[in-house]
Design an enzyme around this catalytic site. Sequence first.
Site: not given
Ligand code: GAL
Length: 790
Positions: A424, A500
């Site tokens: 990200e 993710e």
């Molecule tokens: C994602 C990020 C993670 C965490 C997560 C929380 O976008 O990669 O590190 O912050 O969101 O929802």
Amino acid sequence: MDHQKKRVKENFDADWFFHKGDLPVKYAVKAGMTGGITDNGKREDGEWIEIAYTDKETGEIPIPKDWNRVQIPHDWVVEGNVVNDPDLGSRPGSHGYLPTGIGFYRKMFAIQTEDLGKKLSIHFDGVMGVSTVWLNGHLLGTHNSGYIGVHYDISDIIRYGEEGNNVIVVKVDANRYEGWWYEGGGIYRHTWLQKTDRLHVGHWGTYVTTPHVTDESAEVMIRTIVHNEYEGDRLCELKSTLVDNEGKFVASVTDSLTAGWFIQKEVEQFVSIPVPQLWSPDRPYLYKLVTEIAAEGVIMDTYETTFGVRTLAFTRNGFALNGKPTLLKGTCNHQDFAGVGVALPDRIIAYKLQLLKEMGCNAYRSAHHPPTPELLDICDRLGMMVIDENRKLDGSPEGIADLKSLIYRDRNHPSIILWCMENEEILEGKVTGARILRTLATTTRKLDATRPTLAAMNHGWNGEGYSDQVDIVGYNYGQRKLQDVTDHQAYLSRIMLGSESASSTTTRGIYVLDKEKGYCPAYEGVFMPSWSCTVEKAWNDLLAHPFLTGVFLWTGFDYRGEPSPYRWPCVNSHFGIMDTCGFPKDVYFYLKSVWTEEPMVHFLPHWNWHGQENELIDVWIYSNGDSVELSLNGRSLGTMPMIEAGHLEWKVPYEPGVIIARAYKEGVAVAVKQVETTGTPYTIQLQPDRTVLHADSTDVAFITVTIRDEQGHVVPISDNEVSFVVEGEATILGVGNGNPSSHEPDKANRRRAFNGYCLLMIQTHSQAGEIVVRGISVGLLSAELRLRSC
Ligand code: GAL
């Protein structure tokens, strides 16, 4: 041949002292001077020097004031107290409202005269913060990354034998953050002292791959760096022997070579394994390469490398392991755990991985940084596929060096299936980002082309050539706007991964939204951040779109920091499938129902709703049966067919008593879950994970502490404080309870229960013997537990 083992890699974790806070560095390095200013013979007085030498009168090593003996792995940040200061952390609350600061470590050690002439080095697997290391007053160097280790050659500046004791000093400045989660501070991974002959296998100097694998044989390519640090060429023999997982001989190859002086020579050898046993999560079969370097008939170095044989194939249709289509059932995880911050003894790492494995998980994303080396060893042994992740999109010389260290360090682990370049990053979809990413991906491929490169992106998928730089394009939360589906159709050569997903926020044992306390109900989806989706949806998205290859749920465990969707009083995240202690939340059982075969049924919420008689209570059921019957106090409330990869919902008018969910498969009852209205707290139960521990000063027992009623049922709304007394050959390592808003210290001998549970972890001593643990709480019957270490 002389089989004396010349390479020694000793654990260096014992006997460190720690000083919290800054110290003047004048005794280590004088401004304007370099090198061994405190080792110049004068041995100036000064606080640092005093403990470098034995007290002349008593013959003892004085322990200086303000320095305490600590056990490495060590994280001093978790020893602090939370403070409601939004400036602590890279974002308000991001690091769990704990102050970081500066700390110093020092240790004295002796080296025998017989080691003179060898190559000696000190290895730090991970120091969180900017570390500066001095040995005997000589500055060895400064290292920035908290996630990539560093090692220093100390052969010349060691005091050998009669020359005196050695003193190593490490300054750690943890004021700067690398991420937006709890990172801790200190020497939080293992340290090692390594001794080798001057003719030896180079650092991370072996590389084993299996370019051709069939049922009949696996071709094994071995690349070895032979490092000659003698002043003159050396004729030598390099012997590579493969053994199977029982240590039985499989194959070997020997080559003669001339190792030029001060040259690191790479030698390529091939052998083959007949009828190879393949590595997989179900059967994590490991081979070992034993490397021997001999000169004039004497073995100068022996080095062992664990590896596995398996094939990986990522296509537009998904992933195949050893030719078998496999969905990646993954979780993303940071490093910390209750009671210890980021300083996890190996046993805790293994415990966490075991919990994930039991849930049916087959993949682990080390987000967003390289893991500790032991985690990968355990994944190799346990059978867990890993996404090994670079910390950030950084094309600077230091960023590239860190990435190279990661690949060299880890490339023999069969568990690793992907190299992730970044997560990200703001430059995703931008031309500068694309150039940096290209450099990182090419650097990676040059060192290891056997796994694909990945970028875990949350935007910019189709901008300025960015996605073209990696082999696999990661979609973090791609399902939100169906970006993943449209891109799959639009970009016909793109291989994708659901890198993710979810970020579903639930609090263990909480069924009613409580914004003031900072709790999210365990009914998934009731209260979550805007970008989140439920775990249930994330899994169904993958089933509907298997081209996504896998799901990596954010996160396996709650972690300190990033206390979304709240801030203070919350100090940790709610994203976990399990809480910070590894206690399962209800959603854990959803995953069990879709990821494991053993018949199960789970019921939520608890059944203690005193004062809400006749009100409708939402009841959810997770099960892998094909239908579930619910009954209350002996009356059937009906049977419902199970929803494929979903859950069942009932609304049940509350009456105290016994509620039972019974799961059926083809009409046969296969699993049952009974929940009863409990009485008031009456007693404590201490439940250890094992009763016999290793007396090695590192082993850990996990003692689940529950508050029970007179009938022995866990009281699900109890929060009694329990004090612990540990006697015998163990010490309290830490406590926790999974309450995301708890401000109690984790380094303590007491803890409140949270919804019936808290965790006590004890660590063994090196002395074997009995361990007695007592749990005491005002108004409750005490509990006692006897364990043994040997
Ligand atoms: C994602 C990020 C993670 C965490 C997560 C929380 O976008 O990669 O590190 O912050 O969101 O929802």
